[in-house]
Design a protein around this motif. Sequence first.
Motif, mmCIF file in Angstrom:
data_model
loop_
_atom_site.group_PDB
_atom_site.id
_atom_site.type_symbol
_atom_site.label_atom_id
_atom_site.label_comp_id
_atom_site.label_asym_id
_atom_site.label_seq_id
_atom_site.Cartn_x
_atom_site.Cartn_y
_atom_site.Cartn_z
ATOM 1 N N ALA A 458 0.848 -1.197 0.000
ATOM 2 C CA ALA A 458 0.000 0.000 0.000
ATOM 3 C C ALA A 458 0.879 1.241 0.000
ATOM 4 N N PRO A 459 0.296 2.403 -0.331
ATOM 5 C CA PRO A 459 1.077 3.647 -0.342
ATOM 6 C C PRO A 459 1.502 4.064 1.060
ATOM 7 N N LEU A 460 2.713 4.566 1.164
ATOM 8 C CA LEU A 460 3.220 5.070 2.441
ATOM 9 C C LEU A 460 2.300 6.145 3.014
ATOM 10 N N GLY A 461 1.686 6.936 2.160
ATOM 11 C CA GLY A 461 0.871 8.048 2.613
ATOM 12 C C GLY A 461 -0.377 7.662 3.371
ATOM 13 N N LEU A 462 -0.729 6.384 3.382
ATOM 14 C CA LEU A 462 -1.875 5.963 4.180
ATOM 15 C C LEU A 462 -1.571 6.009 5.671
ATOM 16 N N VAL A 463 -0.279 5.967 6.033
ATOM 17 C CA VAL A 463 0.070 5.929 7.458
ATOM 18 C C VAL A 463 1.046 7.035 7.853
ATOM 19 N N ALA A 464 1.484 7.851 6.904
ATOM 20 C CA ALA A 464 2.473 8.886 7.219
ATOM 21 C C ALA A 464 2.218 10.125 6.388
ATOM 22 N N GLY A 465 2.528 11.272 6.987
ATOM 23 C CA GLY A 465 2.502 12.532 6.257
ATOM 24 C C GLY A 465 3.901 12.915 5.834
ATOM 25 N N ALA A 466 3.995 13.869 4.934
ATOM 26 C CA ALA A 466 5.312 14.340 4.490
ATOM 27 C C ALA A 466 5.192 15.781 4.023
ATOM 28 N N ARG A 467 6.266 16.504 4.165
ATOM 29 C CA ARG A 467 6.386 17.834 3.556
ATOM 30 C C ARG A 467 7.830 18.015 3.122
ATOM 31 N N SER A 468 8.009 18.612 1.955
ATOM 32 C CA SER A 468 9.353 18.753 1.392
ATOM 33 C C SER A 468 9.573 20.178 0.925
ATOM 34 N N GLY A 469 10.845 20.528 0.762
ATOM 35 C CA GLY A 469 11.182 21.872 0.309
ATOM 36 C C GLY A 469 12.635 21.965 -0.086
ATOM 37 N N ASP A 470 13.069 23.175 -0.421
ATOM 38 C CA ASP A 470 14.406 23.373 -0.975
ATOM 39 C C ASP A 470 15.262 24.222 -0.065
ATOM 40 N N LYS A 471 16.556 23.954 -0.098
ATOM 41 C CA LYS A 471 17.583 24.796 0.496
ATOM 42 C C LYS A 471 18.744 24.823 -0.488
ATOM 43 N N GLY A 472 18.769 25.851 -1.342
ATOM 44 C CA GLY A 472 19.791 25.881 -2.383
ATOM 45 C C GLY A 472 19.621 24.693 -3.308
ATOM 46 N N GLY A 473 20.700 23.940 -3.503
ATOM 47 C CA GLY A 473 20.644 22.772 -4.368
ATOM 48 C C GLY A 473 20.169 21.511 -3.684
ATOM 49 N N ASN A 474 19.921 21.574 -2.374
ATOM 50 C CA ASN A 474 19.484 20.408 -1.614
ATOM 51 C C ASN A 474 17.973 20.442 -1.406
ATOM 52 N N ALA A 475 17.424 19.291 -1.077
ATOM 53 C CA ALA A 475 16.010 19.194 -0.719
ATOM 54 C C ALA A 475 15.898 18.439 0.585
#
Length: 563
Positions: A458-475
């Motif tokens: 099953a998809p990971l998102g059924l049991v976990a949340g996530a948020r992502s973003g940038d810092k220069g060339g890194n994420a």
Amino acid sequence: MRALRVGNFSGFYGDRADALREMLTGGEVDVLTGDYLAELTMLILGRDRLKDPDAGYARTFLSRLEDCLGLAHERGVRIVTNAGGLNPAGLADAVRRLAERLGVPVRVAHVEGDDLGAAHPGALAAHAYLGGFGIAACLRAGADVVITGRVTDAALVTGPAAAHFGWQPGEYDRLAGAVVAGHVLECGTQATGGNYAFFREGDVRRPGFPLAEIHADGSSVVTKHPGTGGFVDVGTVTAQLLYETGGARYLGPDVTARLDTARLAQDGPDRVRIEGVRGEAPPPTLKVGLNRLGGFRNEVVFVLTGLDIEAKAALVREQLADALAKAPPAEVRWDLVRTDRADAGTEETASALLRLVVRDPDQRLVGRALSGAAIELALASYPGFHVPAPPGKGAPYGVFEEAYVPQDAVDHVAVLPDGRRVTVAPAPDASAHATAAPDPLPEPPLPEPLPPGPTRRAPLGLVAGARSGDKGGNANVGVWARSDDAWRWLAHELTAGRFRELIPESRDLPVTRHVLPNLRAVNFVVEGILGAGVAAQARFDPQAKALGEWLRSRHLDIPEALL
């Protein structure tokens, strides 16, 4: 002392136009903060300043203020914003002119010293990230409006808190608590259900802007005005707390905040208490953001429809090979995006996209010659040839880089409402920190794993949340569990190695996992995935905003007990 109510009315340059009025009329608030600056924004303002030396600030702030300055004055609400960008003195003068025209007696101050362009010739913008004590000095001197340039986003909150409670440099636990509150507020409605993994759990059609009730010990309660949209719960605050962060130590010019010590608890409807945040001495250096023009970029997108997608893509590449070989650009990138479906019910869903992106310091090598060669194929290439938009002559793109300077090498100055200039000293322990860097934090203990049991793909998102973003060339990708049992599984399952398996784009890149048990979260930093930063547009999602949602869509063997 009573709590200080600090609200946010802008999370980026271009945020909701009526948010300032909404925050002024929606309930009690002492200070309103507007965050306008990001790495890309500094580049945009730098290009504005090339055209007009008097520009370089967020002009939309003035139109927002014109509508609400009298209301803010009547209600005794102070406004603190980094909309000054590259020209805080210029925006401060513009605010004074506006106030005079409106007949509103407003005391305006600004903070300067972040501009290090003279030390970085060739950079379009070079700015150190300052802390909050310049803002505090302006507020203590009676300023109603404080304009800054490139301060840290959280400084917009730590400055007012330090002024209100009389905090001094070195009160690290209190300052760290305010930094965490500021980090939660800085992106506006991202703390009230905007861009939230579980957005369907509330009405987020028009989320209200957040505010924090900050207490003298540095603890806070994140909430929003009654009757506004969205919602505030432990999940929305956790998501924003993980946004664009790295390890447990969150470095800043005033304090190093220990994110691993933060404790979150629901404190009633739309109220989340944050407490327990510990602080340490800040690093001896200030981060400097460098924006420069990297060269010129051009892009052509070919729409490939129906059958033989791979062969059609190969034909276009062969047909353009000669044009690219005659005067080869420094960088040539082809991407075939298979958005097509078999036996599709619409032409759009039967189509794939072939993207050609070229970059070079010389505009001629990415300009009309290449565009012309691509368009000349219109009647001589694959069946169904068309492009969504005609290619242009090549546009400039930016590159973001980081540098570091000693804290005492920057002239941090508060320019008070009466014109006096007050120098803001570096953090007292910053120089000592240089010779006695903190020991690496031990790896926190993991919870006991779940006992063996049946699993389901099953998809990971059924049991976990996530948020992502940038810092220069890194994420960064912060992933959190919503229950203790889900945390017991997530902490052992989602390792750096498993992350690389689920996100193939990261397999050849350094990936570091940071464990934050208090938040039931793991935070991944992927180095180099964004190339030279958002302005370089090196990736389909150049700010990694959806990287977390891609991860949540990937399938794993999840214990049925969690599903």
